[in-house]
Design a protein around this motif. Structure first.
Motif, short mmCIF file in Angstrom:
data_model
loop_
_atom_site.label_atom_id
_atom_site.label_comp_id
_atom_site.label_asym_id
_atom_site.label_seq_id
_atom_site.Cartn_x
_atom_site.Cartn_y
_atom_site.Cartn_z
N LEU A 254 0.84 -1.19 0.00
CA LEU A 254 0.00 0.00 0.00
C LEU A 254 0.88 1.24 0.00
CD1 LEU A 254 -1.29 -2.22 2.27
CD2 LEU A 254 -3.22 -0.67 1.97
N SER A 255 0.68 2.07 -1.02
CA SER A 255 1.45 3.31 -1.16
C SER A 255 0.53 4.50 -0.90
CB SER A 255 2.04 3.38 -2.58
OG SER A 255 2.69 4.61 -2.77
N PHE A 256 0.95 5.40 0.02
CA PHE A 256 0.17 6.58 0.41
C PHE A 256 0.92 7.85 0.01
CE2 PHE A 256 -0.93 3.13 3.24
CZ PHE A 256 -2.31 3.23 3.40
N ASP A 257 0.18 8.96 -0.01
CA ASP A 257 0.85 10.25 -0.18
C ASP A 257 1.79 10.50 0.99
OD1 ASP A 257 -0.40 10.91 -2.58
OD2 ASP A 257 -2.16 11.69 -1.56
N ASP A 258 1.31 10.25 2.19
CA ASP A 258 2.14 10.39 3.39
C ASP A 258 1.68 9.35 4.40
OD1 ASP A 258 3.75 11.06 5.46
OD2 ASP A 258 2.97 13.10 5.75
N VAL A 259 2.42 8.27 4.51
CA VAL A 259 2.03 7.17 5.38
C VAL A 259 2.02 7.58 6.84
CG1 VAL A 259 4.34 6.21 5.73
CG2 VAL A 259 2.36 4.68 5.74
N ARG A 260 2.70 8.68 7.16
CA ARG A 260 2.79 9.12 8.55
C ARG A 260 1.46 9.68 9.06
NH1 ARG A 260 8.25 9.20 9.71
NH2 ARG A 260 9.60 9.16 7.89
N GLN A 261 0.51 9.88 8.16
CA GLN A 261 -0.81 10.34 8.59
C GLN A 261 -1.62 9.19 9.22
OE1 GLN A 261 -1.69 13.56 8.49
NE2 GLN A 261 0.38 13.91 7.70
N MET A 316 5.47 -5.31 7.81
CA MET A 316 4.85 -6.03 8.92
C MET A 316 4.60 -7.48 8.52
SD MET A 316 2.13 -3.09 10.16
CE MET A 316 1.72 -2.60 8.47
N CYS A 317 5.00 -8.38 9.38
CA CYS A 317 4.82 -9.82 9.13
C CYS A 317 4.17 -10.44 10.36
CB CYS A 317 6.16 -10.49 8.83
SG CYS A 317 6.02 -12.27 8.51
N THR A 318 3.01 -11.02 10.18
CA THR A 318 2.29 -11.64 11.29
C THR A 318 1.97 -13.11 10.99
OG1 THR A 318 0.20 -10.81 10.39
CG2 THR A 318 1.29 -9.46 12.05
N GLY A 319 2.85 -13.78 10.30
CA GLY A 319 2.65 -15.19 9.97
C GLY A 319 1.84 -15.35 8.70
N GLN A 320 0.53 -15.28 8.81
CA GLN A 320 -0.34 -15.41 7.64
C GLN A 320 -0.26 -14.19 6.74
OE1 GLN A 320 -1.03 -18.79 7.59
NE2 GLN A 320 -3.13 -18.29 7.01
N ASN A 321 0.20 -13.05 7.26
CA ASN A 321 0.15 -11.80 6.52
C ASN A 321 1.54 -11.19 6.38
OD1 ASN A 321 -2.75 -12.06 6.88
ND2 ASN A 321 -2.43 -11.20 8.92
N PHE A 322 1.78 -10.58 5.23
CA PHE A 322 3.01 -9.83 4.98
C PHE A 322 2.59 -8.52 4.31
CE2 PHE A 322 6.63 -8.51 2.44
CZ PHE A 322 7.69 -8.67 3.31
N VAL A 323 2.69 -7.42 5.02
CA VAL A 323 2.14 -6.15 4.57
C VAL A 323 3.24 -5.10 4.54
CG1 VAL A 323 0.40 -4.37 4.98
CG2 VAL A 323 -0.11 -6.77 5.53
N VAL A 324 3.32 -4.37 3.42
CA VAL A 324 4.30 -3.31 3.24
C VAL A 324 3.55 -2.01 3.01
CG1 VAL A 324 6.27 -2.50 1.90
CG2 VAL A 324 5.91 -4.96 2.21
N VAL A 325 3.85 -0.98 3.81
CA VAL A 325 3.23 0.34 3.63
C VAL A 325 4.34 1.39 3.55
CG1 VAL A 325 1.11 -0.30 4.84
CG2 VAL A 325 3.00 0.68 6.13
N GLY A 326 4.07 2.46 2.80
CA GLY A 326 5.05 3.52 2.66
C GLY A 326 4.50 4.72 1.92
N SER A 327 5.33 5.72 1.79
CA SER A 327 4.95 6.96 1.09
C SER A 327 5.45 6.92 -0.34
CB SER A 327 5.52 8.18 1.82
OG SER A 327 5.04 8.25 3.15
N GLN A 328 4.59 7.27 -1.28
CA GLN A 328 4.91 7.07 -2.69
C GLN A 328 5.94 8.07 -3.21
OE1 GLN A 328 1.77 7.66 -5.43
NE2 GLN A 328 1.36 9.78 -4.84
N GLN A 329 6.17 9.19 -2.52
CA GLN A 329 7.10 10.18 -3.07
C GLN A 329 8.56 9.79 -2.87
OE1 GLN A 329 5.05 10.68 -0.53
NE2 GLN A 329 5.83 12.11 1.01
N HIS A 330 8.83 8.73 -2.12
CA HIS A 330 10.21 8.36 -1.84
C HIS A 330 10.62 7.18 -2.73
CE1 HIS A 330 10.20 11.16 1.42
NE2 HIS A 330 9.21 10.54 2.02
N ARG A 331 11.74 7.35 -3.46
CA ARG A 331 12.18 6.35 -4.42
C ARG A 331 12.54 5.02 -3.75
NH1 ARG A 331 13.74 7.14 -9.38
NH2 ARG A 331 15.53 5.76 -9.14
N VAL A 332 12.97 5.07 -2.51
CA VAL A 332 13.32 3.83 -1.83
C VAL A 332 12.10 2.91 -1.73
CG1 VAL A 332 12.82 4.60 0.52
CG2 VAL A 332 14.58 2.87 0.14
N PHE A 333 10.91 3.50 -1.84
CA PHE A 333 9.69 2.70 -1.72
C PHE A 333 9.08 2.34 -3.08
CE2 PHE A 333 5.05 2.27 -0.84
CZ PHE A 333 5.13 1.18 0.00
#
Length: 551
Positions: A254-261, A316-333
């Motif tokens: 999931l890519s957000f404008d600003d994940v810190r919100q 985030m990894c919770t066994g059954q789930n592997f979820v990646v979140v970040g801000s889309q303006q940063h190239r590292v993401f």
């Protein structure tokens, strides 16, 4: 609900479902199925086609993306994922990869109806793939959907509801619990290929009552065809049954404008794949979640102090789930070539695939042991023989799995190494491996003990026969001492004397074999110098009458 659920927009949404199933390959047209992917290739009118990997010799070039993916892994994991190439085949090694991948391209869109008063969501199907593994009766369905500019609320609902193979219950309106109201597979022209039937309570109840296994929803059944459920009435050479819980393991990006919100409650709900709710609250108690970040978050690219603008990616990894979140303006993401997004689509997916394949294979082997024990009837010789065959086969498969597919680490690159270790820890795969190994070794030891006992019993019987045969041998040996001169006798007389000796000696030998176990007990008593004459006579009497004592 807090405003975050509607105001926070997921600019780039990807969800990958991974469904492990157990293939039932014991019999096909009277023989065991060794290569189920060959049956799928030979099936008439199948929508599945085998993927020709870039690593095959006839592919002219290898893309840079696949190269980056390849060098992430250690050599033994490379051989598992990609094979050994032409030199390995010439040397008699792995040869081609033991993984066979099929895809279908007829499903282009997914239409998800959450509630009657909400407009259905349309998501694009990025890929549908089916993975087979050499020598392991497990297949993995990978199903990925993508979307753009989704409200956070909608993205969380899709994550929570899409990967349900059957409902847990039905609510007051008759809708399947935790499931979407309706899920439909659409082709490129928007025509419905298959749709869910979570609301058909009677179908699910009747199926479970008859077969004692869960009933799979119609849209997932259609997706796997020509594979069919093992207990269904449908005709099919490839049959399967579920291994795990009804909610499929999933990956999400999931890519957000600003994940810190996002609030802590939002992030935890995403990581645990919970239903959307007020962003100012937590899905569970604070005490329960106090160590969530410590045990489930890989924060190499996440800065809680929010001082570094680039460090806004949380994994985030919770066994059954592997979820990646970040801000889309940063190239590292978001970088399509070397960023987290590319790694999510390639390296991270393979880490997730390996970890869940290992767990599924171990559960499959455990199930084989249960099936072997449940079918054992110690009073039936055929059942005992079949039990020995199943256990020996399971032991051989486990040994091959251990040396070919079992790794506790697959990479020395820091991120891949840490994430795979986190996945194994969350899935508790190492403990499951040890438990499965002990069970299989216990069964192998049991069979070995039974074999030794049977051989020892045979030796005892032969020893008794040999000892008592000495009497006959010595007696017949006297015939060679010229007590009876037969040199001048005719051939017919010689045959007569031979028959007179041969027939009773043979009968005596067979009778001795029949009574060998009782005779062995008598010989034991006879050789016991501390036993009295009465005890020895009782043992002698028991050779013909009385109860057989077990040693």
């Amino acid at each position: 609900m807090a405003d975050n659920l509607q105001s926070s927009i997921v600019r780039d949404f990807r969800q990958t479902l991974l469904w492990p199933i157990q293939l039932m390959t014991e019999q096909h047209q009277g023989r065991a199925v060794e290569h189920p992917w060959q049956l799928l290739k030979a099936a008439p009118n199948t929508p599945w086609t085998e993927i020709q990997d870039e690593f095959l010799q006839h592919s002219p070039h290898l893309s840079e993306t696949r190269y980056q993916e390849f060098v992430t892994f250690l050599p033994f994991a490379q051989r598992f994922l990609y094979g050994e190439g032409k030199h390995g085949r010439e040397a008699g090694g792995y040869g081609e990869s033991p993984i066979h991948i099929f895809t279908r391209n007829d499903i282009s869109l997914v239409r998800i109806t959450l509630q009657d008063d909400i407009e259905p969501l349309m998501l694009r199907v990025s890929h549908v793939e089916l993975y087979f593994f050499f020598d392991i009766d497990v297949a993995m369905l990978a199903f990925e959907v993508t979307g753009k500019d989704l409200p956070l609320h909608a993205a969380m609902e899709v994550m929570y509801r899409l990967g349900r193979t059957y409902p847990n219950y039905w609510d007051d309106t008759g809708e399947g619990g935790h499931c979407a109201k309706r899920i439909e597979w659409l082709d490129a022209h928007g025509q419905v290929i298959a749709r869910s039937d979570y609301e058909d309570k009677q179908r699910y109840l009747a199926y479970v009552k008859e077969n004692h296994v869960p009933c799979v929803s119609l849209h997932w059944l259609a997706l796997l065809q020509p594979l069919v459920p093992h207990y269904s009435d449908q005709a099919g050479d490839l049959r399967y049954r579920e291994i795990e819980y009804q909610r499929m393991p999933l990956m999400a990006y999931l890519s957000f404008d600003d994940v810190r919100q996002l609030s802590r409650g939002d992030l935890i709900r995403l990581g645990l794949v919970c239903q959307p709710w007020n962003s100012d609250t937590l899905p569970f108690t604070e005490q329960f979640l106090q160590d969530f970040e410590k045990h489930n978050c890989y924060d190499r690219y996440w800065d809680e102090s929010r001082q570094d603008a680039w460090s806004s990616t949380r994994i985030m990894c919770t066994g059954q789930n592997f979820v990646v979140v970040g801000s889309q303006q940063h190239r590292v993401f978001t970088n399509e070539k070397t960023g987290i997004k590319r790694h999510y689509q390639n390296q991270y997916f393979l880490l997730f695939l390996i970890a869940h394949f290992q767990k599924a294979a171990l559960l499959m082997l455990s199930d084989r042991m249960v099936q072997a024990i449940s079918r054992l009837d110690i009073q039936s010789e055929d059942s005992v023989k079949n039990f020995r065959h199943r256990i020996r086969n399971a032991t051989a498969v486990f040994l091959r799995f251990t040396h070919r597919y079992w790794f506790e680490t697959v990479s020395d690159q820091a991120v891949a190494k840490d994430l795979f270790a986190l996945m194994l820890r969350q899935l508790d795969s190492v403990s499951l491996f040890e438990k499965t190994r002990r069970r299989i070794m216990d069964m192998a030891e049991y069979l070995e003990g039974e074999e030794i006992k049977r051989q020892a019993d045979t030796v005892v019987r032969l020893t008794v026969v040999t000892i008592l045969g000495l009497i006959g041998t010595m007696t017949t040996g006297l015939l060679g001492m010229n007590l009876i001169d037969l040199t001048q006798s005719s051939l017919l007389e010689k045959l007569g004397y031979f028959s007179i000796v041969f027939i009773p000696v043979s009968l005596l030998t067979f009778y001795t074999v029949i009574k060998s176990r009782r005779l062995s007990l008598f010989l034991d008593a006879l050789s016991n110098e501390g036993a009295g004459l009465g005890y020895k006579l009782v043992k002698l009497k028991n050779v013909w009458i009385g109860r057989l004592d077990e040693r």
